[in-house]
Design an enzyme around this catalytic site. Structure first.
Site, PDB file in Angstrom:
ATOM      1  N   GLY A   1      14.246  33.051  50.829  1.00  0.00           N
ATOM      2  CA  GLY A   1      15.436  33.832  50.363  1.00  0.00           C
ATOM      3  C   GLY A   1      15.288  33.811  48.890  1.00  0.00           C
ATOM      4  O   GLY A   1      15.358  32.871  48.038  1.00  0.00           O
TER       5      GLY A   1
ATOM      6  N   PHE B   1      41.101  39.784  39.345  1.00  0.00           N
ATOM      7  CA  PHE B   1      40.552  39.995  40.762  1.00  0.00           C
ATOM      8  C   PHE B   1      41.456  39.601  41.889  1.00  0.00           C
ATOM      9  O   PHE B   1      42.265  38.736  41.578  1.00  0.00           O
ATOM     10  CB  PHE B   1      39.149  39.090  40.891  1.00  0.00           C
ATOM     11  CG  PHE B   1      37.973  40.155  41.281  1.00  0.00           C
ATOM     12  CD1 PHE B   1      37.558  41.029  40.261  1.00  0.00           C
ATOM     13  CD2 PHE B   1      37.449  40.013  42.495  1.00  0.00           C
ATOM     14  CE1 PHE B   1      36.440  41.922  40.563  1.00  0.00           C
ATOM     15  CE2 PHE B   1      36.501  40.633  42.752  1.00  0.00           C
ATOM     16  CZ  PHE B   1      35.794  41.622  41.667  1.00  0.00           C
TER      17      PHE B   1
ATOM     18  N   ASP C   1      18.925  35.871  59.408  1.00  0.00           N
ATOM     19  CA  ASP C   1      17.480  35.396  59.803  1.00  0.00           C
ATOM     20  C   ASP C   1      17.689  33.572  59.763  1.00  0.00           C
ATOM     21  O   ASP C   1      17.412  33.141  60.977  1.00  0.00           O
ATOM     22  CB  ASP C   1      16.324  35.641  59.315  1.00  0.00           C
ATOM     23  CG  ASP C   1      16.194  37.454  59.350  1.00  0.00           C
ATOM     24  OD1 ASP C   1      16.889  37.857  60.087  1.00  0.00           O
ATOM     25  OD2 ASP C   1      15.996  37.867  58.100  1.00  0.00           O
TER      26      ASP C   1
ATOM     27  N   GLN D   1      34.549  38.243  56.957  1.00  0.00           N
ATOM     28  CA  GLN D   1      35.596  38.825  56.171  1.00  0.00           C
ATOM     29  C   GLN D   1      35.282  40.495  55.958  1.00  0.00           C
ATOM     30  O   GLN D   1      34.093  40.822  55.993  1.00  0.00           O
ATOM     31  CB  GLN D   1      35.450  38.449  54.691  1.00  0.00           C
ATOM     32  CG  GLN D   1      36.198  38.957  53.590  1.00  0.00           C
ATOM     33  CD  GLN D   1      36.243  38.550  52.400  1.00  0.00           C
ATOM     34  OE1 GLN D   1      35.394  38.929  51.541  1.00  0.00           O
ATOM     35  NE2 GLN D   1      37.077  37.375  52.101  1.00  0.00           N
TER      36      GLN D   1
ATOM     37  N   HIS E   1      36.059  43.465  53.784  1.00  0.00           N
ATOM     38  CA  HIS E   1      36.638  43.895  52.469  1.00  0.00           C
ATOM     39  C   HIS E   1      37.413  45.430  52.703  1.00  0.00           C
ATOM     40  O   HIS E   1      36.802  46.260  53.448  1.00  0.00           O
ATOM     41  CB  HIS E   1      35.003  44.194  51.521  1.00  0.00           C
ATOM     42  CG  HIS E   1      35.546  44.561  50.146  1.00  0.00           C
ATOM     43  ND1 HIS E   1      36.418  45.338  49.459  1.00  0.00           N
ATOM     44  CD2 HIS E   1      35.105  43.565  49.065  1.00  0.00           C
ATOM     45  CE1 HIS E   1      36.221  45.303  48.220  1.00  0.00           C
ATOM     46  NE2 HIS E   1      35.826  44.314  48.062  1.00  0.00           N
TER      47      HIS E   1
ATOM     48  N   LEU F   1      30.048  49.564  49.553  1.00  0.00           N
ATOM     49  CA  LEU F   1      31.285  48.808  48.657  1.00  0.00           C
ATOM     50  C   LEU F   1      31.868  49.464  47.605  1.00  0.00           C
ATOM     51  O   LEU F   1      31.063  49.874  46.815  1.00  0.00           O
ATOM     52  CB  LEU F   1      30.917  47.443  48.691  1.00  0.00           C
ATOM     53  CG  LEU F   1      32.268  46.454  48.477  1.00  0.00           C
ATOM     54  CD1 LEU F   1      32.878  46.287  49.581  1.00  0.00           C
ATOM     55  CD2 LEU F   1      31.351  45.209  47.862  1.00  0.00           C
TER      56      LEU F   1
ATOM     57  N   GLU G   1      36.343  45.084  44.362  1.00  0.00           N
ATOM     58  CA  GLU G   1      37.415  44.755  43.740  1.00  0.00           C
ATOM     59  C   GLU G   1      37.806  45.052  42.245  1.00  0.00           C
ATOM     60  O   GLU G   1      38.800  45.069  41.626  1.00  0.00           O
ATOM     61  CB  GLU G   1      37.743  43.265  44.116  1.00  0.00           C
ATOM     62  CG  GLU G   1      39.049  42.978  44.702  1.00  0.00           C
ATOM     63  CD  GLU G   1      39.033  41.849  45.300  1.00  0.00           C
ATOM     64  OE1 GLU G   1      39.567  40.769  45.078  1.00  0.00           O
ATOM     65  OE2 GLU G   1      38.175  41.926  46.408  1.00  0.00           O
TER      66      GLU G   1
ATOM     67  N   ARG H   1      41.452  39.614  50.453  1.00  0.00           N
ATOM     68  CA  ARG H   1      40.890  40.625  51.091  1.00  0.00           C
ATOM     69  C   ARG H   1      41.501  40.660  52.529  1.00  0.00           C
ATOM     70  O   ARG H   1      41.688  41.690  53.165  1.00  0.00           O
ATOM     71  CB  ARG H   1      39.347  40.348  50.981  1.00  0.00           C
ATOM     72  CG  ARG H   1      38.737  40.659  49.406  1.00  0.00           C
ATOM     73  CD  ARG H   1      37.418  40.200  49.570  1.00  0.00           C
ATOM     74  NE  ARG H   1      36.978  40.519  48.348  1.00  0.00           N
ATOM     75  CZ  ARG H   1      35.753  40.578  47.800  1.00  0.00           C
ATOM     76  NH1 ARG H   1      34.847  39.832  48.747  1.00  0.00           N
ATOM     77  NH2 ARG H   1      35.264  40.823  46.477  1.00  0.00           N
TER      78      ARG H   1
ATOM     79  N   HIS I   1      31.981  42.360  55.502  1.00  0.00           N
ATOM     80  CA  HIS I   1      31.362  42.131  54.458  1.00  0.00           C
ATOM     81  C   HIS I   1      30.663  41.000  53.960  1.00  0.00           C
ATOM     82  O   HIS I   1      29.623  40.600  53.638  1.00  0.00           O
ATOM     83  CB  HIS I   1      32.455  42.121  53.148  1.00  0.00           C
ATOM     84  CG  HIS I   1      32.175  42.133  51.899  1.00  0.00           C
ATOM     85  ND1 HIS I   1      31.096  42.899  51.304  1.00  0.00           N
ATOM     86  CD2 HIS I   1      32.721  41.318  50.966  1.00  0.00           C
ATOM     87  CE1 HIS I   1      31.171  42.413  49.975  1.00  0.00           C
ATOM     88  NE2 HIS I   1      31.961  41.354  49.600  1.00  0.00           N
TER      89      HIS I   1
ATOM     90  N   ARG J   1      37.344  34.284  51.940  1.00  0.00           N
ATOM     91  CA  ARG J   1      36.611  34.120  50.377  1.00  0.00           C
ATOM     92  C   ARG J   1      37.335  34.836  49.617  1.00  0.00           C
ATOM     93  O   ARG J   1      37.657  36.214  50.022  1.00  0.00           O
ATOM     94  CB  ARG J   1      35.097  34.600  50.849  1.00  0.00           C
ATOM     95  CG  ARG J   1      34.540  34.211  49.218  1.00  0.00           C
ATOM     96  CD  ARG J   1      33.339  34.612  49.119  1.00  0.00           C
ATOM     97  NE  ARG J   1      32.752  36.110  49.684  1.00  0.00           N
ATOM     98  CZ  ARG J   1      32.867  36.965  48.630  1.00  0.00           C
ATOM     99  NH1 ARG J   1      33.502  36.831  47.592  1.00  0.00           N
ATOM    100  NH2 ARG J   1      32.324  38.295  49.192  1.00  0.00           N
TER     101      ARG J   1
END
Length: 574
Positions: free
Chosen positions: A11, A115, A216, A235, A237, A247, A250, A281, A347, A389
């Site tokens: 990754g 935020f 994966d 979650q 969003h 998206l 925020e 959220r 999200h 989150r």
């Protein structure tokens, strides 16, 4: 093909690149990525990084920690949350020193904005804590970290798809991946492996996640006997573009955008009178759904309006350029003069591969580590996000715990010799490919995937109840049986994207199984997990983490306690 590296990272998003950078001084490091690194999904993060710098007003990491735990509906492990918020400050300054072009205050300091869920003085009012680069923060993080990795001689294997982890003698010994360009299997022998493969939002119909986010790393770990933690907490969003799910950060509400219903009412005044549109959220997403359910959607349809018209074109173009461009491009709407139709979009996975605070993957309720295996970012569960989150904390998570896991893995590499490989290390991966390439089935993978996404959205989305979850569990069994009959029309070796999509689909079915099993068992509402038949949070019975293990009979659930250090669970008011 055989490759040998001291450390292999799977990754190339923010977590993987941050770990690679901190591993690069300790040995030879390889990063395996199914995408070109700067196309990783971290680049889609718009709003910013939460860190209590206090550049515009008083702020403290303890306040950030409180907000993280309260936002998590008290399911976050508080030792991990403390590390997250305390080390966020240093990590942001690291990025600044590496060249990340943050937006600035008039006197040259890193700019900050409000935020959702971030407050001063333990919940008294909103605080400006999000450090940002316009609304392209994630993109700038990727560019900055990738450049640093190139500078420090990290080796990249782009367009390689993870198929298996190698575990021998109770220790992780490497990974096996498919090279898309050639169709060959590559065995990567390593002292340490770190999974940083991102989330799994593509199991839902409407999602902000890129096509590549199919879970994966989680699926491969799960099939190797590693449990998945808290998968029921996913979650949504609140502000995805209507129907598309793209998206709108925020950051827009942080700059003053307002959610309005069909009557033009700022409806968040009824749901979160203190923080309003900047409530966490999960609360804002449920509020939007309630407005729609009760007939106050715009024109009776399944969306509400995000009103940015009062902000002015200059603010929109300078501080929110990507958001305004998305709206103009995909909807043909001018946000300076017209409200934007939005609804919740799948999200972020709060759950994932369980780890300790140093990124070591743990395999049971006693937090026993699997030597040599690490995980960081959205595919991991530390757990700093608990049941929900906070905005900006995803970027904090990938940076803080990418750094910590990289540093710990570097020490592990120095202290340990090479682990033995299994006699035929690519045997399982080769068997999977042979099975799929030689199938004579009649089912189209796209049809199975569409059914999975539609059913998960309807039965395991923002609101859940036992009847729907039970029906979803039965549907997953049907989809698994259909998957056994999947057909593969492209039998070529090079860039066989159909093969990759079939592999991804199998993983998503497994992950959906863990989500539904955990959600059906958890008879309470907490954070993003909202049971209409159990509307109250139940700390007496459910203040604990779920661990899902793969068995032939389906997911087997076990539980472990939440670590509480400073903040006892309280009612969650905003």
């Amino acid at each position: 093909m055989y490759q040998k590296y001291d450390a292999v990272i799977v990754g190339a998003g923010g977590a993987g690149l941050m770990a690679a950078l901190h591993l690069s001084s300790a040995g030879r490091v390889a990063v395996i990525s199914k995408l070109y690194p700067v196309r990783s999904h971290t680049g889609a993060a718009q709003g910013g990084i939460g860190a209590a710098l206090g550049n515009l007003e008083e702020d403290h990491w303890e306040w950030h920690m409180f907000d993280t735990i309260k936002g998590s509906d008290y399911l976050a492990d508080q030792d991990a949350a403390e590390i997250l918020c305390r080390e966020a400050i240093e990590t942001v300054y690291d990025l600044e020193h590496w060249g990340l072009p943050f937006s600035r205050t008039p006197d040259g300091r890193i700019a900050q904005r409000p935020f959702g869920g971030h407050t001063r003085e333990y919940g008294k009012a909103a605080v400006r804590r999000s450090c940002y680069a316009a609304d392209r923060t994630g993109h700038m993080i990727l560019q900055t970290l990738y450049q640093q990795c190139i500078k420090h001689d990290v080796h990249f294997f782009n367009e390689f798809h993870l198929l298996d982890l190698l575990v021998e003698g109770g220790r992780c010994a490497g990974a096996v991946a498919l090279c898309l360009a050639t169709g060959e299997l590559h065995t990567f022998h390593a002292k340490a492996v770190l999974l940083a493969t991102g989330g799994c939002g593509r199991m839902f119909r409407v999602t902000s996640n890129a096509l590549a986010l199919t879970g994966d790393g989680m699926a491969v770990a799960y099939r190797r006997g590693i449990p998945l933690e808290d998968m029921e907490f996913f979650q949504f969003h609140p502000t995805g573009i209507y129907k598309l799910g793209i998206l709108l950060s925020e950051g827009a509400r942080g700059e003053g955008a307002i959610l309005r219903n069909n009557q033009g009412e700022r409806f968040m005044q009824r749901y979160a009178p203190t923080l309003l549109d900047l409530a966490p959220r999960d609360m804002v997403s449920r509020a939007i759904y309630r407005e729609i359910q009760e007939g106050r959607g715009i024109g009776g349809k399944n969306y509400v309006h995000l009103d940015m018209t009062h902000l002015g074109r200059e603010v929109l173009d300078q501080k929110l350029p990507d958001i305004t461009d998305f709206v103009r491009t995909y909807l043909g709407i001018e946000p300076a003069t017209q409200p934007v139709p939005v609804h919740p979009t799948a999200h972020y996975a709060m759950g994932g591969i369980p780890t300790d605070v140093d990124g070591r993957v743990v395999v049971d309720e006693h937090n026993t580590p699997l030597p040599g295996l690490y995980a960081a970012g959205e595919c991991a569960c530390v757990s700093v996000h608990g049941a929900n989150r906070l905005g900006t904390n995803s970027l904090v998570d990938i940076l803080v715990f990418g750094r910590r896991s990289g540093r710990h893995a570097a020490t592990f590499m120095k202290q340990n010799d090479w682990p033995p490989l299994p006699p035929r290390p690519d045997e399982r991966a080769a068997a999977l490919l042979a099975q799929l390439m030689n199938t004579g089935g009649s089912e189209r993978a796209a049809d199975i995937r569409d059914t999975l996404q539609n059913e998960m959205m309807d039965k395991a989305g923002v609101f859940r109840e036992a009847k729907g979850l039970q029906a979803m569990r039965e549907k997953l069994q049907e989809l698994r049986e259909r998957y056994q009959r999947v057909k593969l029309e492209d039998r070529g070796a090079q860039y066989n994207t159909e093969l990759v999509e079939v592999i991804e689909l199998g993983g998503m079915i497994d992950l959906a199984d863990t989500l539904v099993a955990g959600a059906l068992a958890r008879q309470e509402s907490r954070g993003a997990h909202s049971r209409e038949d159990f509307p109250q949070r139940d700390d007496a019975h459910w203040l604990k983490h779920t661990l899902a293990y793969q068995t032939p009979r389906g997911p087997e659930l076990r539980y472990k306690p939440v670590k509480i250090t400073k903040f006892e669970p309280k009612e969650r008011k905003y």
